[in-house]
Motif scaffolding. Structure first.
Motif, PDB file in Angstrom:
ATOM      1  N   GLU A 443       3.220 -20.829  21.091  1.00 50.33           N
ATOM      2  CA  GLU A 443       2.392 -19.848  20.715  1.00 50.33           C
ATOM      3  C   GLU A 443       2.937 -19.196  19.544  1.00 50.33           C
ATOM      4  N   TYR A 444       4.277 -19.239  19.034  1.00 49.04           N
ATOM      5  CA  TYR A 444       4.732 -18.495  17.870  1.00 49.04           C
ATOM      6  C   TYR A 444       4.059 -17.233  17.485  1.00 49.04           C
ATOM      7  N   ILE A 445       4.317 -16.328  18.537  1.00 50.82           N
ATOM      8  CA  ILE A 445       3.803 -15.158  18.643  1.00 50.82           C
ATOM      9  C   ILE A 445       4.628 -14.216  17.229  1.00 50.82           C
ATOM     10  N   PRO A 446       6.063 -14.385  17.221  1.00 47.65           N
ATOM     11  CA  PRO A 446       6.594 -13.756  16.119  1.00 47.65           C
ATOM     12  C   PRO A 446       6.206 -13.935  14.903  1.00 47.65           C
ATOM     13  N   ALA A 447       5.927 -15.457  14.622  1.00 49.32           N
ATOM     14  CA  ALA A 447       5.475 -15.746  13.537  1.00 49.32           C
ATOM     15  C   ALA A 447       3.929 -14.971  13.169  1.00 49.32           C
ATOM     16  N   LYS A 448       3.139 -14.954  13.990  1.00 44.04           N
ATOM     17  CA  LYS A 448       1.713 -14.380  13.832  1.00 44.04           C
ATOM     18  C   LYS A 448       2.004 -12.973  13.432  1.00 44.04           C
ATOM     19  N   ILE A 449       2.936 -12.368  14.118  1.00 43.95           N
ATOM     20  CA  ILE A 449       2.979 -10.781  13.890  1.00 43.95           C
ATOM     21  C   ILE A 449       3.538 -10.412  12.476  1.00 43.95           C
ATOM     22  N   THR A 450       4.307 -11.605  12.039  1.00 42.35           N
ATOM     23  CA  THR A 450       4.829 -11.655  10.767  1.00 42.35           C
ATOM     24  C   THR A 450       3.725 -11.576   9.776  1.00 42.35           C
ATOM     25  N   ILE A 451       2.800 -12.311   9.958  1.00 44.91           N
ATOM     26  CA  ILE A 451       1.275 -12.506   9.184  1.00 44.91           C
ATOM     27  C   ILE A 451       1.038 -10.989   9.048  1.00 44.91           C
ATOM     28  N   ILE A 452       0.676 -10.360   9.762  1.00 45.19           N
ATOM     29  CA  ILE A 452       0.058  -9.104   9.787  1.00 45.19           C
ATOM     30  C   ILE A 452       0.919  -7.949   9.092  1.00 45.19           C
ATOM     31  N   VAL A 453       2.261  -8.027   9.149  1.00 47.60           N
ATOM     32  CA  VAL A 453       3.180  -7.086   8.659  1.00 47.60           C
ATOM     33  C   VAL A 453       3.214  -7.300   7.340  1.00 47.60           C
ATOM     34  N   THR A 454       3.414  -8.508   6.721  1.00 49.76           N
ATOM     35  CA  THR A 454       3.452  -9.107   5.302  1.00 49.76           C
ATOM     36  C   THR A 454       2.058  -8.545   4.742  1.00 49.76           C
ATOM     37  N   CYS A 455       1.036  -8.881   5.095  1.00 50.96           N
ATOM     38  CA  CYS A 455      -0.134  -8.547   4.388  1.00 50.96           C
ATOM     39  C   CYS A 455      -0.323  -7.153   4.359  1.00 50.96           C
ATOM     40  N   ALA A 456      -0.183  -6.442   5.292  1.00 51.27           N
ATOM     41  CA  ALA A 456      -0.099  -5.031   5.193  1.00 51.27           C
ATOM     42  C   ALA A 456       0.576  -4.269   4.169  1.00 51.27           C
ATOM     43  N   THR A 457       1.858  -4.759   4.025  1.00 44.48           N
ATOM     44  CA  THR A 457       2.882  -4.529   2.990  1.00 44.48           C
ATOM     45  C   THR A 457       2.434  -4.830   1.742  1.00 44.48           C
ATOM     46  N   ALA A 458       1.698  -5.792   1.337  1.00 42.44           N
ATOM     47  CA  ALA A 458       1.226  -6.557   0.022  1.00 42.44           C
ATOM     48  C   ALA A 458       0.066  -5.353  -0.337  1.00 42.44           C
ATOM     49  N   VAL A 459      -0.787  -4.981   0.719  1.00 42.34           N
ATOM     50  CA  VAL A 459      -1.845  -4.216   0.510  1.00 42.34           C
ATOM     51  C   VAL A 459      -1.336  -2.815  -0.334  1.00 42.34           C
ATOM     52  N   VAL A 460      -0.300  -2.307   0.524  1.00 41.76           N
ATOM     53  CA  VAL A 460       0.219  -1.225  -0.219  1.00 41.76           C
ATOM     54  C   VAL A 460       0.978  -1.267  -1.363  1.00 41.76           C
ATOM     55  N   LEU A 461       1.620  -2.214  -1.719  1.00 43.27           N
ATOM     56  CA  LEU A 461       2.156  -2.321  -2.989  1.00 43.27           C
ATOM     57  C   LEU A 461       1.141  -2.499  -3.916  1.00 43.27           C
ATOM     58  N   THR A 462       0.019  -3.309  -3.780  1.00 44.78           N
ATOM     59  CA  THR A 462      -1.160  -3.547  -4.650  1.00 44.78           C
ATOM     60  C   THR A 462      -1.581  -2.190  -5.121  1.00 44.78           C
ATOM     61  N   LEU A 463      -2.045  -1.471  -4.061  1.00 48.95           N
ATOM     62  CA  LEU A 463      -2.236  -0.015  -4.629  1.00 48.95           C
ATOM     63  C   LEU A 463      -1.455   0.872  -5.461  1.00 48.95           C
ATOM     64  N   ILE A 464      -0.172   0.776  -5.094  1.00 46.28           N
ATOM     65  CA  ILE A 464       0.706   1.247  -5.976  1.00 46.28           C
ATOM     66  C   ILE A 464       0.582   0.875  -7.148  1.00 46.28           C
ATOM     67  N   LEU A 465       0.826  -0.489  -7.311  1.00 41.72           N
ATOM     68  CA  LEU A 465       0.912  -1.005  -8.752  1.00 41.72           C
ATOM     69  C   LEU A 465      -0.561  -0.735  -9.500  1.00 41.72           C
ATOM     70  N   ARG A 466      -1.506  -0.733  -8.874  1.00 43.21           N
ATOM     71  CA  ARG A 466      -3.005  -0.445  -9.526  1.00 43.21           C
ATOM     72  C   ARG A 466      -2.811   1.172 -10.116  1.00 43.21           C
ATOM     73  N   ALA A 467      -2.318   1.901  -9.318  1.00 39.60           N
ATOM     74  CA  ALA A 467      -1.910   3.335  -9.585  1.00 39.60           C
ATOM     75  C   ALA A 467      -0.887   3.449 -10.874  1.00 39.60           C
ATOM     76  N   TYR A 468      -0.196   2.547 -10.749  1.00 35.70           N
ATOM     77  CA  TYR A 468       0.975   2.574 -11.969  1.00 35.70           C
ATOM     78  C   TYR A 468       0.116   2.252 -13.500  1.00 35.70           C
ATOM     79  N   TYR A 469      -0.750   1.314 -13.325  1.00 29.51           N
ATOM     80  CA  TYR A 469      -1.438   0.868 -14.490  1.00 29.51           C
ATOM     81  C   TYR A 469      -2.386   1.760 -15.027  1.00 29.51           C
ATOM     82  N   ILE A 470      -3.029   2.653 -13.909  1.00 30.42           N
ATOM     83  CA  ILE A 470      -3.842   3.600 -14.351  1.00 30.42           C
ATOM     84  C   ILE A 470      -3.230   4.918 -15.155  1.00 30.42           C
ATOM     85  N   TRP A 471      -1.869   5.244 -14.405  1.00 28.80           N
ATOM     86  CA  TRP A 471      -0.959   6.178 -15.139  1.00 28.80           C
ATOM     87  C   TRP A 471      -0.692   5.727 -16.740  1.00 28.80           C
TER      88      TRP A 471
END
Length: 508
Positions: A443-471
């Motif tokens: 099943e590799y459940i921990p690996a699948k949960i890792t996919i969720i967490v890392t994607c969510a982290t990337a979303v937050v960081l992308t929005l921070i970078l975009r805000a930095y460029y605007i500033w």
């Protein structure tokens, strides 16, 4: 403008000593972009009309895009052949375990990572296209040799060597894209050659299915697969070496078309090519806040990519399908990748919005990881859909490539950032396969949960970078307004970094 004694000083200065913000105003351009030297010696030519530019871009597209796509198809297919071999009898034929296979998946990215900076230096010092072609031939030879491997030791040796040579392809194609295209043209063109991931998946799946029906007394089916694909890759590399242009100045374009191809890129303010290595630009790259945000986004979004690209066949087979069904069921995943790449890169180019498109691609990845992790075990269809959705995550990488291409100026700085971006990609792809532990099978459940967490982290960081460029863009607008700073002649081709060129504005 410089005074006479300042010009004499600039003439004999090293690249590090030269005051970069003034380069575009001096007569000597040996430390500026190669395009500026070409323009100073070749004249301005006739003015380019909109119709002329349309014909020119079409000619450039046909001259370079098909081979760029072929290179990336070969790159992606060759590194993921191990994924197809896993369901074609590799475990039994080479006598390897699940832990051994996991090592084969991630060790490739270790050597890939280690050679990014050496390749970056090589691409700046030598003709970029020739360098790329030679590397393609080298890794094609390694893939061909893999057909002769019968043990874990042989397989891991070829995987390490494959990573050494393949690590040149993405930074080379990123550099080539910025040499030929305007910033708004770069995302869709990057998307075209990056389609090699999705089309590579489709081609690999069909070849895997086909070769599973081939019986040979001397070779296993997966060995035939490696042999055929490796020889095709060598052919691609030879073609690139012989006919791919190194830059607009030395291309097969007419003299007037060369001038147009250069002049139309002034608005990029990122230059075309410079063979002088400048250590101050390397230092600036490492001190730039956007560098580390882009790196963290790439790492976090590449963890799922590393897991999916190496273990997709294993995951699908784990849903209860046999080897031949597994080969065919990977094709829709490739189709999802192709569609998401085309849509995202087209929209990024049309609306000049890379960050929001990255976020849009990561959301299906979160959903896909959740479906695979939390649906009941007997819901094979739902889990399969979840697997397909995770293929959208990889489509964010061409947007990261084009983001770097648009927002980094100064050739050495650009080459350095390309290397950092690919190192970050490697780190994510090293971590990804390691989340698939043997004790978590099937099943590799921990690996699948890792996919969720890392994607969510990337979303937050992308929005921070975009805000930095605007500033940062607003801050620069305010500085220009307060100081009434004028335009510096030829600064677009002066090999000035984005940080030092106050006329530069970051793309979102």
């Amino acid at each position: 403008m410089f005074e006479p004694h300042d010009k004499e000083k600039a003439l004999h200065a090293t690249p590090e000593e030269l005051p970069e913000v003034e380069i575009g105003e001096v007569k000597d351009v040996k430390n500026a972009d190669a395009a500026l030297d070409f323009l100073r010696h070749e004249g301005e030519g006739v003015e380019m009309t909109a119709e002329d530019e349309k014909r020119l871009v079409k000619k450039i597209d046909w001259m370079i895009m098909p081979l760029m796509w072929c290179c990336y198809v070969a790159q992606y297919l060759d590194k993921t052949l191990i994924n197809y071999a896993a369901v074609m009898g590799l475990y039994e034929d080479a006598n390897i375990t699940k832990a051994d296979f996991s090592n084969l998946a991630w060790i490739f990215y270790v050597s890939y990572l280690a050679f990014e900076f050496p390749h970056g230096y090589g691409m700046q010092r030598f003709p970029t296209a020739k360098y790329l072609g030679i590397m393609v031939v080298c890794w094609g030879a390694i893939v061909t040799v893999t057909a002769a491997c019968h043990s874990y030791a042989g397989l891991i040796t070829t995987r390490v060597l494959l990573g050494c040579f393949e690590s040149a392809v993405a930074p080379s194609l990123m550099l080539i894209t910025t040499m030929w295209y305007k910033k708004n043209e770069q995302p869709p063109r990057t998307g075209i050659w990056y389609l090699g991931t999705g089309t590579g998946t489709i081609i690999g799946s069909l070849l895997s299915y086909a070769f599973q029906h081939v019986n040979s007394a001397s070779l296993y089916s997966w060995q035939i697969l490696f042999l055929v694909v490796g020889l095709l890759t060598i052919c691609i590399g030879i073609t690139v070496t012989l006919i791919f242009p190194d830059n607009p100045m030395t291309s097969r374009l007419s003299h007037q078309e060369k001038i147009w191809a250069i002049e139309r890129l002034r608005e990029n303010q990122t230059g075309i090519e410079n063979k002088h290595f400048k250590s101050n630009q390397v230092a600036e790259c490492f001190m730039d806040p956007q560098t580390w945000l882009l790196s963290l986004i790439t790492i976090s979004s590449s963890v799922p990519n590393g897991a999916v690209s190496s273990f997709q066949a294993t995951l699908i087979k784990g849903f209860g399908y046999d080897s031949k069904q597994t080969a065919l069921l990977q094709i829709p995943g490739g189709a999802c990748s192709v569609v998401s790449i085309l849509i995202a890169t087209y929209l990024a180019g049309k609306f000049d919005q890379r960050g929001l498109n990255v976020v849009t691609l990561l959301i299906p990845g979160i959903l896909g990881g959740a479906l695979m992790a939390f649906l009941p075990e007997d819901n094979k269809a739902g889990k399969l859909i979840g697997n397909y959705l995770t293929n959208c995550i990889g489509a964010s990488l061409p947007l990261m490539y084009s983001w770097v291409g648009a927002n980094y100026a100064g050739h050495t700085k650009k080459v350095t950032m390309n290397a950092i971006l690919l190192i970050s990609f490697c780190l994510g792809n090293i971590i990804g396969p390691l989340t698939f532990r043997a004790e978590d099978a099937p099943e590799y459940i921990p690996a699948k949960i890792t996919i969720i967490v890392t994607c969510a982290t990337a979303v937050v960081l992308t929005l921070i970078l975009r805000a930095y460029y605007i500033w940062e863009n607003k801050r620069r607008d305010k500085v220009v307004e307060e100081t009434r700073m004028g335009h510096k002649a030829d600064i677009e081709f002066a090999d000035v970094t984005d940080r030092k060129n106050k006329e530069f504005r970051y793309r979102l």
